[in-house]
Design an enzyme around this catalytic site. Sequence first.
Site, PDB file in Angstrom:
ATOM      1  N   ARG A 176       0.944  -5.312  -5.034  1.00 25.01           N
ATOM      2  CA  ARG A 176       1.073  -6.322  -3.970  1.00 25.01           C
ATOM      3  C   ARG A 176       1.456  -7.656  -4.601  1.00 25.01           C
ATOM      4  O   ARG A 176       0.763  -8.652  -4.454  1.00 25.01           O
ATOM      5  CB  ARG A 176      -0.239  -6.434  -3.201  1.00 25.01           C
ATOM      6  N   ARG A 203     -23.759   7.997  13.203  1.00 20.39           N
ATOM      7  CA  ARG A 203     -23.310   7.982  11.809  1.00 20.39           C
ATOM      8  C   ARG A 203     -21.904   7.381  11.755  1.00 20.39           C
ATOM      9  O   ARG A 203     -21.153   7.493  12.724  1.00 20.39           O
ATOM     10  CB  ARG A 203     -23.223   9.399  11.241  1.00 20.39           C
ATOM     11  N   GLN A 248      -6.426   8.350   3.641  1.00 17.25           N
ATOM     12  CA  GLN A 248      -5.334   8.299   4.625  1.00 17.25           C
ATOM     13  C   GLN A 248      -3.970   8.076   3.975  1.00 17.25           C
ATOM     14  O   GLN A 248      -2.935   8.259   4.608  1.00 17.25           O
ATOM     15  CB  GLN A 248      -5.588   7.157   5.625  1.00 17.25           C
ATOM     16  N   ARG A 249      -3.984   7.630   2.732  1.00 23.58           N
ATOM     17  CA  ARG A 249      -2.711   7.288   2.099  1.00 23.58           C
ATOM     18  C   ARG A 249      -2.228   8.326   1.085  1.00 23.58           C
ATOM     19  O   ARG A 249      -1.164   8.169   0.495  1.00 23.58           O
ATOM     20  CB  ARG A 249      -2.823   5.919   1.414  1.00 23.58           C
ATOM     21  N   MET A 284      -7.705   2.971   8.862  1.00 23.54           N
ATOM     22  CA  MET A 284      -6.919   1.819   8.386  1.00 23.54           C
ATOM     23  C   MET A 284      -5.916   1.358   9.454  1.00 23.54           C
ATOM     24  O   MET A 284      -5.820   1.958  10.515  1.00 23.54           O
ATOM     25  CB  MET A 284      -6.173   2.180   7.109  1.00 23.54           C
ATOM     26  N   ASP A 291       5.737  -5.292   5.729  1.00 27.61           N
ATOM     27  CA  ASP A 291       6.198  -6.661   5.991  1.00 27.61           C
ATOM     28  C   ASP A 291       6.257  -7.500   4.726  1.00 27.61           C
ATOM     29  O   ASP A 291       7.185  -8.303   4.551  1.00 27.61           O
ATOM     30  CB  ASP A 291       5.186  -7.372   6.910  1.00 27.61           C
ATOM     31  N   THR A 323       4.756   2.137   5.732  1.00 27.49           N
ATOM     32  CA  THR A 323       3.341   1.751   5.828  1.00 27.49           C
ATOM     33  C   THR A 323       2.636   2.692   6.790  1.00 27.49           C
ATOM     34  O   THR A 323       3.175   2.998   7.867  1.00 27.49           O
ATOM     35  CB  THR A 323       3.159   0.291   6.316  1.00 27.49           C
ATOM     36  N   ASP A 342       3.446  -0.667  11.630  1.00 25.64           N
ATOM     37  CA  ASP A 342       3.444  -1.920  12.394  1.00 25.64           C
ATOM     38  C   ASP A 342       4.725  -2.733  12.205  1.00 25.64           C
ATOM     39  O   ASP A 342       4.739  -3.934  12.456  1.00 25.64           O
ATOM     40  CB  ASP A 342       2.221  -2.773  11.994  1.00 25.64           C
ATOM     41  N   ARG A 375      -4.860  -2.318   9.300  1.00 27.71           N
ATOM     42  CA  ARG A 375      -4.835  -3.784   9.255  1.00 27.71           C
ATOM     43  C   ARG A 375      -4.897  -4.368  10.680  1.00 27.71           C
ATOM     44  O   ARG A 375      -5.820  -4.050  11.390  1.00 27.71           O
ATOM     45  CB  ARG A 375      -3.596  -4.266   8.517  1.00 27.71           C
ATOM     46  N   GLY A 384       0.846  -1.199   0.000  1.00 24.94           N
ATOM     47  CA  GLY A 384       0.000   0.000   0.000  1.00 24.94           C
ATOM     48  C   GLY A 384       0.876   1.241   0.000  1.00 24.94           C
ATOM     49  O   GLY A 384       1.832   1.325   0.767  1.00 24.94           O
ATOM     50  N   ASP A 424       0.340   1.872   8.513  1.00 22.52           N
ATOM     51  CA  ASP A 424      -0.033   1.071   9.690  1.00 22.52           C
ATOM     52  C   ASP A 424       1.007   1.213  10.809  1.00 22.52           C
ATOM     53  O   ASP A 424       0.708   0.976  11.972  1.00 22.52           O
ATOM     54  CB  ASP A 424      -0.135  -0.420   9.312  1.00 22.52           C
TER      55      ASP A 424
HETATM   56  O1  F6P Z   1      -1.075  -1.731   4.778  1.00 15.77           O
HETATM   57  C1  F6P Z   1      -1.532  -0.487   4.422  1.00 15.77           C
HETATM   58  C2  F6P Z   1      -3.006  -0.485   4.208  1.00 15.77           C
HETATM   59  O2  F6P Z   1      -3.379   0.834   3.925  1.00 15.77           O
HETATM   60  C3  F6P Z   1      -3.838  -1.074   5.345  1.00 15.77           C
HETATM   61  O3  F6P Z   1      -4.011  -0.172   6.390  1.00 15.77           O
HETATM   62  C4  F6P Z   1      -5.097  -1.441   4.622  1.00 15.77           C
HETATM   63  O4  F6P Z   1      -5.796  -2.507   5.271  1.00 15.77           O
HETATM   64  C5  F6P Z   1      -4.599  -1.896   3.294  1.00 15.77           C
HETATM   65  O5  F6P Z   1      -3.364  -1.285   3.082  1.00 15.77           O
HETATM   66  C6  F6P Z   1      -5.527  -1.567   2.139  1.00 15.77           C
HETATM   67  O6  F6P Z   1      -4.956  -2.054   0.984  1.00 15.77           O
HETATM   68  P1  F6P Z   1      -5.508  -1.811  -0.467  1.00 15.77           P
HETATM   69  O7  F6P Z   1      -5.225  -0.401  -0.849  1.00 15.77           O
HETATM   70  O8  F6P Z   1      -4.721  -2.771  -1.299  1.00 15.77           O
HETATM   71  O9  F6P Z   1      -6.976  -2.089  -0.450  1.00 15.77           O
END
Ligand code: F6P
Length: 342
Positions: free
Chosen positions: A73, A267, A275-276, A169, A104, A125, A129, A171, A12, A127
């Site tokens: 991916r 709601r 977020q990305r 997000m 990872d 990431t 993590d 994960r 991601g 995340d």
């Molecule tokens: O690992 C980063 C992340 O943004 C996670 O927080 C989320 O679950 C996942 O990627 C979403 O992935 P995609 O954009 O492939 O749906």
Amino acid sequence: MSKRLGVLTGGGDSSAMNAAIRAIYLKAVSFGYTVIGIKDGWRGLVEGKVEELNRESVSGIIAEGGTILGTSRTNPFKIEGAVDKVKENIKKFKLDAIITIGGDDTNGVITKLTNEIDGVGIPQTIDNDIAHSDFAIGYDTALQVVTDCIDKLHTTADSHHRVMVVEVMGRDAGELALNAGIAGGADVILIPEVPYSYDDIIGVINERKKRGKNFTIIVVAEGAKPAGGQDQVVKSEKVDSFGHARLGGVGEIVANEIEKRTGYETRSTNLGHLQRGGRSTAFDRVVAIRLGIKAVELIEDGNYGMMAVMQNGKVTAVPLEMAINEDKPLNEELYEISKLLH
Ligand code: F6P
């Protein structure tokens, strides 16, 4: 010795990856290397898609979100014949070493290929993590985006006297939800590491009502699960080549359940890929640049099989195996703080 250094970005995406690519290029060139950009993560080495980087390719990208190299991916270990293709392309493009920027999964692949090519990883990431690194590239920008959104939700929640659930997000990690929730003054924060109970959530809402607070903000990490052993909520049962299902939808479920049990108007908002994206924060860029430079230094020093990481404000390195195979523990201190703040 002059090297041909490959760079790839996988998994991601996030906002400060380009700042890392630029820093890697500039540091590598200072050592006399040639830098080869590998397209779309590991897919580029499976399909032989690469492009030599030059000063122009990295010019003006420091603040731009996403990755100029593209991402995917792709797991070569799950595609028939793909690992052989990767090996062939490493030879074909005469790569001496490779830097992988990702989570990872992406860094897990280089960890398994250390007999084929000298490699160094960089954590990236939202995340956040990755074990043994306080920060991963992209996390700080996502944290700011989520915090800004919680701030915005506060005003509308207050005006309408509603319960607002915001899905974040992350994960299997609650780091983003926990920190953004604390920074944004969320009243309840639900994270994957600690199963939630509706009684506890409703207890907080009611306690606030008693104090005259007619709105509540609940941050829920996409991987959060209720107590009682239920699974995470998935958007689709399909898994990617690293075995991950697409998470999503827990916010809507939590909102519906709260409304059903209490009658309070509730709601939900799922922040999703917002977020990305976008321009990165200053802090994120500096993290990305420092990690990028460290990764090239590791290559120059022959310190392969390592991951460049941030620990207590310093850039250092740990073996890839350690970073990839260990889980990053929940920050218990922060979790305790989160329970105090409603
Ligand atoms: O690992 C980063 C992340 O943004 C996670 O927080 C989320 O679950 C996942 O990627 C979403 O992935 P995609 O954009 O492939 O749906």
